[in-house]
Write a protein that holds these residues in place. Structure first.
Motif, PDB file in Angstrom:
ATOM      1  N   SER A  78       0.861  -1.190   0.000  1.00  0.00           N
ATOM      2  CA  SER A  78       0.000   0.000   0.000  1.00  0.00           C
ATOM      3  C   SER A  78       0.894   1.236   0.000  1.00  0.00           C
ATOM      4  N   LEU A  79       0.258   2.361  -0.271  1.00  0.00           N
ATOM      5  CA  LEU A  79       0.959   3.648  -0.292  1.00  0.00           C
ATOM      6  C   LEU A  79       0.208   4.627   0.602  1.00  0.00           C
ATOM      7  N   PRO A  80       0.919   5.565   1.220  1.00  0.00           N
ATOM      8  CA  PRO A  80       0.232   6.525   2.094  1.00  0.00           C
ATOM      9  C   PRO A  80      -0.648   7.485   1.288  1.00  0.00           C
ATOM     10  N   ASN A  81      -1.842   7.747   1.790  1.00  0.00           N
ATOM     11  CA  ASN A  81      -2.764   8.670   1.127  1.00  0.00           C
ATOM     12  C   ASN A  81      -2.203  10.083   1.047  1.00  0.00           C
ATOM     13  N   GLU A  82      -1.305  10.436   1.956  1.00  0.00           N
ATOM     14  CA  GLU A  82      -0.743  11.791   1.996  1.00  0.00           C
ATOM     15  C   GLU A  82       0.392  12.010   1.011  1.00  0.00           C
ATOM     16  N   MET A  83       0.799  10.991   0.280  1.00  0.00           N
ATOM     17  CA  MET A  83       1.995  11.143  -0.549  1.00  0.00           C
ATOM     18  C   MET A  83       1.845  12.215  -1.619  1.00  0.00           C
ATOM     19  N   GLY A  84       0.653  12.444  -2.098  1.00  0.00           N
ATOM     20  CA  GLY A  84       0.439  13.473  -3.113  1.00  0.00           C
ATOM     21  C   GLY A  84       0.779  14.872  -2.636  1.00  0.00           C
ATOM     22  N   THR A  85       0.691  15.098  -1.348  1.00  0.00           N
ATOM     23  CA  THR A  85       1.004  16.402  -0.754  1.00  0.00           C
ATOM     24  C   THR A  85       2.460  16.787  -1.003  1.00  0.00           C
ATOM     25  N   TYR A  86       3.346  15.791  -1.078  1.00  0.00           N
ATOM     26  CA  TYR A  86       4.783  16.057  -1.166  1.00  0.00           C
ATOM     27  C   TYR A  86       5.379  15.791  -2.541  1.00  0.00           C
ATOM     28  N   LEU A  87       4.573  15.360  -3.482  1.00  0.00           N
ATOM     29  CA  LEU A  87       5.106  15.006  -4.802  1.00  0.00           C
ATOM     30  C   LEU A  87       4.559  15.910  -5.904  1.00  0.00           C
ATOM     31  N   LYS A  88       4.344  17.145  -5.608  1.00  0.00           N
ATOM     32  CA  LYS A  88       3.734  18.095  -6.553  1.00  0.00           C
ATOM     33  C   LYS A  88       4.547  18.295  -7.830  1.00  0.00           C
ATOM     34  N   VAL A  90       6.592  15.922  -9.257  1.00  0.00           N
ATOM     35  CA  VAL A  90       6.937  14.653  -9.901  1.00  0.00           C
ATOM     36  C   VAL A  90       6.353  14.583 -11.309  1.00  0.00           C
ATOM     37  N   VAL A  91       7.233  14.329 -12.300  1.00  0.00           N
ATOM     38  CA  VAL A  91       6.788  14.125 -13.683  1.00  0.00           C
ATOM     39  C   VAL A  91       6.832  12.643 -14.051  1.00  0.00           C
ATOM     40  N   MET A  92       7.689  11.871 -13.369  1.00  0.00           N
ATOM     41  CA  MET A  92       7.793  10.432 -13.625  1.00  0.00           C
ATOM     42  C   MET A  92       7.780   9.697 -12.285  1.00  0.00           C
ATOM     43  N   LEU A  93       6.863   8.722 -12.176  1.00  0.00           N
ATOM     44  CA  LEU A  93       6.750   7.921 -10.969  1.00  0.00           C
ATOM     45  C   LEU A  93       6.687   6.453 -11.368  1.00  0.00           C
ATOM     46  N   ASP A  94       7.667   5.679 -10.925  1.00  0.00           N
ATOM     47  CA  ASP A  94       7.715   4.254 -11.236  1.00  0.00           C
ATOM     48  C   ASP A  94       7.431   3.452  -9.974  1.00  0.00           C
ATOM     49  N   LEU A  95       6.275   2.793  -9.957  1.00  0.00           N
ATOM     50  CA  LEU A  95       5.860   1.940  -8.847  1.00  0.00           C
ATOM     51  C   LEU A  95       5.747   0.488  -9.295  1.00  0.00           C
ATOM     52  N   SER A  96       6.402   0.146 -10.371  1.00  0.00           N
ATOM     53  CA  SER A  96       6.296  -1.200 -10.931  1.00  0.00           C
ATOM     54  C   SER A  96       6.925  -2.248 -10.016  1.00  0.00           C
ATOM     55  N   PRO A 104      -3.594   5.216  -4.029  1.00  0.00           N
ATOM     56  CA  PRO A 104      -4.390   6.343  -3.544  1.00  0.00           C
ATOM     57  C   PRO A 104      -4.778   7.276  -4.693  1.00  0.00           C
ATOM     58  N   ARG A 105      -5.936   7.866  -4.582  1.00  0.00           N
ATOM     59  CA  ARG A 105      -6.432   8.796  -5.599  1.00  0.00           C
ATOM     60  C   ARG A 105      -5.436   9.944  -5.847  1.00  0.00           C
ATOM     61  N   ILE A 107      -2.406   9.994  -6.302  1.00  0.00           N
ATOM     62  CA  ILE A 107      -1.435   9.690  -7.365  1.00  0.00           C
ATOM     63  C   ILE A 107      -1.983  10.151  -8.713  1.00  0.00           C
ATOM     64  N   MET A 108      -3.252   9.887  -8.942  1.00  0.00           N
ATOM     65  CA  MET A 108      -3.879  10.258 -10.211  1.00  0.00           C
ATOM     66  C   MET A 108      -4.068  11.772 -10.334  1.00  0.00           C
ATOM     67  N   GLU A 109      -3.939  12.473  -9.218  1.00  0.00           N
ATOM     68  CA  GLU A 109      -4.161  13.923  -9.194  1.00  0.00           C
ATOM     69  C   GLU A 109      -2.873  14.733  -9.123  1.00  0.00           C
ATOM     70  N   LEU A 110      -1.721  14.076  -9.218  1.00  0.00           N
ATOM     71  CA  LEU A 110      -0.456  14.811  -9.162  1.00  0.00           C
ATOM     72  C   LEU A 110      -0.399  15.795 -10.334  1.00  0.00           C
ATOM     73  N   PRO A 111      -0.203  17.078 -10.062  1.00  0.00           N
ATOM     74  CA  PRO A 111      -0.326  18.099 -11.101  1.00  0.00           C
ATOM     75  C   PRO A 111       0.710  18.041 -12.218  1.00  0.00           C
ATOM     76  N   SER A 112       1.908  17.539 -11.948  1.00  0.00           N
ATOM     77  CA  SER A 112       2.969  17.532 -12.952  1.00  0.00           C
ATOM     78  C   SER A 112       3.196  16.164 -13.582  1.00  0.00           C
ATOM     79  N   LEU A 113       2.513  15.142 -13.094  1.00  0.00           N
ATOM     80  CA  LEU A 113       2.764  13.768 -13.520  1.00  0.00           C
ATOM     81  C   LEU A 113       2.494  13.560 -15.007  1.00  0.00           C
ATOM     82  N   GLN A 114       3.504  13.043 -15.713  1.00  0.00           N
ATOM     83  CA  GLN A 114       3.392  12.734 -17.137  1.00  0.00           C
ATOM     84  C   GLN A 114       3.544  11.249 -17.413  1.00  0.00           C
ATOM     85  N   GLU A 115       4.283  10.550 -16.541  1.00  0.00           N
ATOM     86  CA  GLU A 115       4.565   9.128 -16.749  1.00  0.00           C
ATOM     87  C   GLU A 115       4.383   8.384 -15.432  1.00  0.00           C
TER      88      GLU A 115
END
Length: 130
Positions: A78-88, A90-96, A104-105, A107-115
């Motif tokens: 699992s991942l902490p629900n608060e992680m989005g607060t600190y990853l504003k 992030v353009v690339m996130l690999d959780l494979s 957590p939702r 992750i899908m709402e990260l403003p800079s996430l491209q990959e």
């Protein structure tokens, strides 16, 4: 001296981090982690294959500047629900290659996430994309 070898990059921090985890030395583990493949100038953190098992929010607070975050092969269930607060930024996130069944939702709402790499997990559900 182990600390000098780790700081110089001559030795992997994987074994000392595992020893610290098993012995409950949270501060030592965090210190080692923050010296493992972290490059603030380039905005990269490569914590793949470290068998972290749990992603602590306090670690994310300390790398709030990260743009490319590699967290593959850590055994996360699992991942902490608060992680989005600190990853504003992030353009690339690999959780494979973890054991995630959901994410957590935030992750899908990260403003800079491209990959976003979620391959080789146990996902059964994904949050709606805004």
């Amino acid at each position: 001296d182990v600390q000098k070898a780790v700081l110089s990059g001559k030795v992997s921090t994987l074994v000392p981090m595992e020893i610290a985890r098993r012995n409950g030395h949270f501060q030592t583990r965090e210190e080692l982690l923050l010296r493992t493949d972290v490059n603030q100038e380039e905005g990269t953190v490569y914590w793949h294959g470290l068998r972290l098992l749990v992603l602590d929010v306090s670690w994310l607070q300390k790398i709030h500047w990260v743009k490319r975050l590699q967290l593959a092969r850590n055994g996360f269930k699992s991942l902490p629900n608060e992680m989005g607060t600190y990853l504003k930024q992030v353009v690339m996130l690999d959780l494979s290659h973890n054991e995630l069944s959901t994410i957590p939702r935030c992750i899908m709402e990260l403003p800079s996430l491209q990959e976003l790499n979620l391959s080789h997990n146990k996902l059964v559900d994904l949050p709606d994309v805004p």
